[in-house]
Design a protein around this motif. Structure first.
Motif, PDB file in Angstrom:
ATOM      1  N   THR A   1       0.827  -1.211   0.000  1.00 14.81           N
ATOM      2  CA  THR A   1       0.000   0.000   0.000  1.00 14.81           C
ATOM      3  C   THR A   1       0.862   1.262   0.000  1.00 14.81           C
ATOM      4  O   THR A   1       0.553   2.236  -0.691  1.00 14.81           O
ATOM      5  N   ALA A   2       1.966   1.221   0.746  1.00  9.33           N
ATOM      6  CA  ALA A   2       2.885   2.361   0.709  1.00  9.33           C
ATOM      7  C   ALA A   2       3.414   2.557  -0.707  1.00  9.33           C
ATOM      8  O   ALA A   2       3.585   3.691  -1.179  1.00  9.33           O
ATOM      9  N   GLY A   3       3.647   1.455  -1.398  1.00  5.97           N
ATOM     10  CA  GLY A   3       4.087   1.542  -2.785  1.00  5.97           C
ATOM     11  C   GLY A   3       3.028   2.187  -3.669  1.00  5.97           C
ATOM     12  O   GLY A   3       3.351   2.999  -4.547  1.00  5.97           O
ATOM     13  N   ILE A   4       1.767   1.828  -3.453  1.00  3.63           N
ATOM     14  CA  ILE A   4       0.679   2.418  -4.245  1.00  3.63           C
ATOM     15  C   ILE A   4       0.641   3.935  -4.048  1.00  3.63           C
ATOM     16  O   ILE A   4       0.572   4.708  -5.007  1.00  3.63           O
ATOM     17  N   VAL A   5       0.718   4.346  -2.772  1.00  5.23           N
ATOM     18  CA  VAL A   5       0.714   5.782  -2.476  1.00  5.23           C
ATOM     19  C   VAL A   5       1.924   6.448  -3.140  1.00  5.23           C
ATOM     20  O   VAL A   5       1.805   7.490  -3.789  1.00  5.23           O
ATOM     21  N   GLY A   6       3.079   5.821  -2.999  1.00  6.62           N
ATOM     22  CA  GLY A   6       4.293   6.400  -3.558  1.00  6.62           C
ATOM     23  C   GLY A   6       4.274   6.463  -5.079  1.00  6.62           C
ATOM     24  O   GLY A   6       4.692   7.460  -5.677  1.00  6.62           O
ATOM     25  N   GLY A   7       3.794   5.407  -5.708  1.00 11.01           N
ATOM     26  CA  GLY A   7       3.740   5.388  -7.170  1.00 11.01           C
ATOM     27  C   GLY A   7       2.820   6.470  -7.713  1.00 11.01           C
ATOM     28  O   GLY A   7       3.122   7.129  -8.716  1.00 11.01           O
ATOM     29  N   ALA A   8       1.693   6.657  -7.034  1.00 10.63           N
ATOM     30  CA  ALA A   8       0.772   7.713  -7.451  1.00 10.63           C
ATOM     31  C   ALA A   8       1.398   9.088  -7.235  1.00 10.63           C
ATOM     32  O   ALA A   8       1.216  10.000  -8.046  1.00 10.63           O
TER      33      ALA A   8
END
Lengths: 165, 158
Positions: free
Chosen positions: A79-86
């Motif tokens: 989920t941290a990756g999702i936030v970061g990618g966005a």
């Protein structure tokens, strides 16, 4: 020899923003799933994060089943990756800080129903809609067909009632 | 039974993070992180989301098909490759209806909501707070339930 422009006009009305960013975004969403799957064998959906993360703070047995306890750490990373990618996208394309005008009560009430519905129905738009459909799972196809039809009906009714944004 | 706790090395974490980054970038690029775009789709004003879900499902389908057929075990965990096949029961369509009402009302689903935080849309925290509350309420209500068999993994040779 002259081709009627009508089909193109109709397409432009169906896709007023074009299709390029939609298709490219979809391919990347699939690529993100594929990256984790090929490396780990894990099929990652986005909504199990809700339950697995609740296990950190709740003693409710439902959230403390072995599969949530075992996966909650990497789901936080995912989920941290999702936030970061966005965030990378938004910063790169100058959109950072874009804010929805959909009213908070719609987001909150809708969020509650999404939270209940995805967990009751065993998945969400990524779990069922991408991974389950990609697996040709009958269960997922039933779930996706159901939520698509109901969401379209709901959005149309809400709009017809004059609720904007 | 589920073995998600295998393979917890740095490489495992980095691959999950990388996959999340690509996934989130794709969600933002596709516009799903903006409730307005999802609501436009549901009102038939912009059907672009068909290409988002369709494109993503095609990539996942090709990946699942290729891996289950031609690959043996995941390098970072030793897990066999399986498809995502959940058991059918009456909660599946009921959950779909509840989720559909919520999605149609708000334009927000879980992954897209996390991505929306990433683009700086803090108003979306209302939706995320709602999702956690909803997940908690249903978990609390079902905490005495014993439906542990949510997933039926097929063997990798399927």
């Amino acid at each position: 020899m002259t081709l009627s422009p009508l089909p193109l006009v109709a397409l432009a009305e169906l896709f007023p923003r074009g299709i390029a960013q939609y298709a490219a975004g979809g391919l990347l969403i699939g690529l993100g799933v594929a990256t984790i799957y090929l490396g780990t064998g894990i099929i990652a959906g986005a909504s199990t994060f809700l339950e697995s993360t609740l296990s950190y703070v709740s003693d409710v047995p439902r959230f403390n089943r072995a599969k949530y306890l075992a996966s909650r750490d990497w789901r936080v990373v995912f989920t941290a990756g999702i936030v970061g990618g966005a965030a990378v996208y938004a910063l790169a394309f100058g959109e950072f800080g874009w804010t929805t005008e959909v009213q908070p009560w719609r987001l909150f009430v809708g969020g509650v129903l999404v939270g209940v519905g995805t967990r009751l129905g065993k998945g969400c738009t990524s779990g069922h809609g991408v991974c389950g459909v990609g697996s040709l799972s009958g269960t997922s196809l039933v779930n996706v067909a159901t939520f698509m039809a109901v969401a379209i009906g709901t959005a149309q009714v809400v709009a017809a009632l004059g609720v904007t944004p | 039974m589920s073995a998600d706790d295998d393979g917890r090395g740095l490489a495992f974490t980095l691959v999950v993070l990388l996959g999340g980054l690509v996934f989130g970038f794709g969600l933002a690029l596709s516009g799903m992180a903006k409730p307005e775009i999802v609501l436009d789709f549901l009102q038939f004003e912009d059907l672009g989301l068909l290409f988002v879900m369709g494109g993503a499902a095609v990539v996942s389908a090709l990946t699942f098909f290729g891996a289950t057929r031609f690959l043996d075990r995941a390098p970072l965990t030793g897990r066999g490759y399986t498809r995502r096949l959940k058991t059918m029961d009456r909660n599946v369509p009921i959950g779909g209806v509840v989720f559909g009402v919520g999605w149609g009302l708000s334009g927000i689903c879980p992954g897209a909501a996390y991505a929306s935080v990433g683009i700086g849309n803090l108003t979306i925290l209302w939706a995320i707070a709602g999702m956690f509350l909803g997940a908690y309420v249903q978990g609390f209500a079902r905490s005495s339930g014993t439906d542990e068999t949510d997933t039926v993994d097929t063997v990798s040779t399927d």
